[in-house]
Write a protein that holds these residues in place. Structure first.
Motif, PDB file in Angstrom:
ATOM      1  N   SER A  63       1.036  -1.214  -0.052  1.00 17.31           N
ATOM      2  CA  SER A  63       0.030  -0.065   0.016  1.00 17.31           C
ATOM      3  C   SER A  63       0.844   1.315  -0.061  1.00 17.31           C
ATOM      4  O   SER A  63       0.650   2.057  -0.874  1.00 17.31           O
ATOM      5  N   LYS A  75      -5.357   5.468   0.356  1.00 16.41           N
ATOM      6  CA  LYS A  75      -6.605   5.095   0.464  1.00 16.41           C
ATOM      7  C   LYS A  75      -7.455   4.691  -0.617  1.00 16.41           C
ATOM      8  O   LYS A  75      -8.173   3.870  -0.725  1.00 16.41           O
ATOM      9  N   SER A  76      -7.010   5.357  -1.752  1.00 22.66           N
ATOM     10  CA  SER A  76      -7.588   4.924  -2.955  1.00 22.66           C
ATOM     11  C   SER A  76      -7.207   3.577  -3.812  1.00 22.66           C
ATOM     12  O   SER A  76      -7.795   3.107  -4.518  1.00 22.66           O
ATOM     13  N   GLY A 150      -8.328   2.260   6.453  1.00 22.25           N
ATOM     14  CA  GLY A 150      -9.361   3.200   5.723  1.00 22.25           C
ATOM     15  C   GLY A 150     -10.052   2.449   4.851  1.00 22.25           C
ATOM     16  O   GLY A 150     -11.035   3.102   4.061  1.00 22.25           O
ATOM     17  N   TYR A 151     -10.065   1.267   4.554  1.00 18.64           N
ATOM     18  CA  TYR A 151     -10.740   0.646   3.517  1.00 18.64           C
ATOM     19  C   TYR A 151     -12.322   0.389   3.993  1.00 18.64           C
ATOM     20  O   TYR A 151     -12.486  -0.142   4.958  1.00 18.64           O
TER      21      TYR A 151
END
Length: 274
Positions: A63, A75-76, A150-151
């Motif tokens: 990530s 986050k995206s 944050g998923y």
């Protein structure tokens, strides 16, 4: 002269008849062997390292390394990477089936099982069933790590559950392949080495971590027919959108084909040695 008297053949004590084990008894004994596998995890929790620590390590590493380059920010990137990490972790975890099976056979554990009045297939079936718990743990750890970062999947509880069940079914079917490796190979290290040589290209040369469009044309052709890519796409659709698409069907069909073809071969090879 001493005369030895022997009973006529018809009066000799017959040998004990071979015990017939019913299907219900076979299932019960297989569940008992599965429980044995869970007890091994309880007494040796380090065996869970791959399904507890690796999802966290891979999620954080990929990530923060690729998130900005692939999706603009971490986050995206999570809706893409979390399903990919889930598939990679669970499928890789299925290798343990073959390595532990080989270790038990090397230590003579299965020789002891031969002397017990149990179905010969029970130890193999039990090992395969026990590993399902490992897949469930890996799934929970992967999604929990994603939630902490944050998923927020839009597939809801049903979509997440469907994604987990799909991965577990496919991993269980693949574990039959590694169980076959464990039966026919001579060392646990060989089983693990060959298994990783098969899995690494399939998992990394897929759509699990980056968009297929960014790859060279020749590599795109392989990635698009890679069964891992279909499974990753299916998990993404279920978890992120709650969509039951054609890739779900392809993944389930692949699992059925693997079990239908490999399971009889594995059982036959196992029965020759058990």
């Amino acid at each position: 002269m001493t005369t030895t008297l022997t009973k006529p053949t018809s009066e000799r004590t017959p040998l004990a008849p071979t015990r017939h084990i019913s299907l219900a008894q076979t299932v019960t004994q297989s569940l008992t062997m599965a429980y044995r596998g869970l007890l091994k995890l309880k007494h040796n929790p380090e065996q869970l390292t791959d399904v507890v620590l690796l999802p966290v390590i891979f999620t954080l590493m990929f990530s923060y390394i690729f998130g900005g380059a692939v999706a603009g920010d971490v986050k995206s990137y999570l809706p893409m990477i979390i399903p990919g990490i889930l598939v990679q972790t669970v499928i890789t975890g299925s290798v343990v089936t073959g390595t532990q099976l080989r270790e038990d056979m090397d230590k003579g554990v299965f020789d002891r099982f031969k002397s017990l009045p149990i179905a010969r297939i029970a130890p193999l079936a039990g090992a395969l069933m026990a590993d399902v718990i490992r897949y469930a743990i890996a799934s929970v750890v992967t999604f929990t790590t994603g939630f902490a970062m944050g998923y927020r999947p839009e597939g809801g509880a049903v979509g997440l559950l469907g994604a987990v069940l799909l991965v577990m079914i496919c991993a269980w079917s693949i574990s039959w392949i590694f169980a076959l490796f464990g039966v026919v190979m001579n060392k646990a290290a060989s089983v693990q080495g060959i298994s990783m040589m098969v899995l690494f290209p399939l998992t990394f040369l897929s759509n699990a971590f980056v968009n297929v469009e960014t790859m060279p044309g020749w590599l795109q052709a392989f990635v698009k027919i890679n069964p891992v890519s279909h499974l990753v796409t299916a998990v993404r659709e279920l978890a992120n959108n709650g969509h039951f698409g054609v890739d779900v069907l392809w993944s389930l069909l692949g699992a059925v084909v693997i079990v239908a073809v490999i399971a009889p071969i594995t059982v036959k090879a196992y029965m020759r040695k058990a």
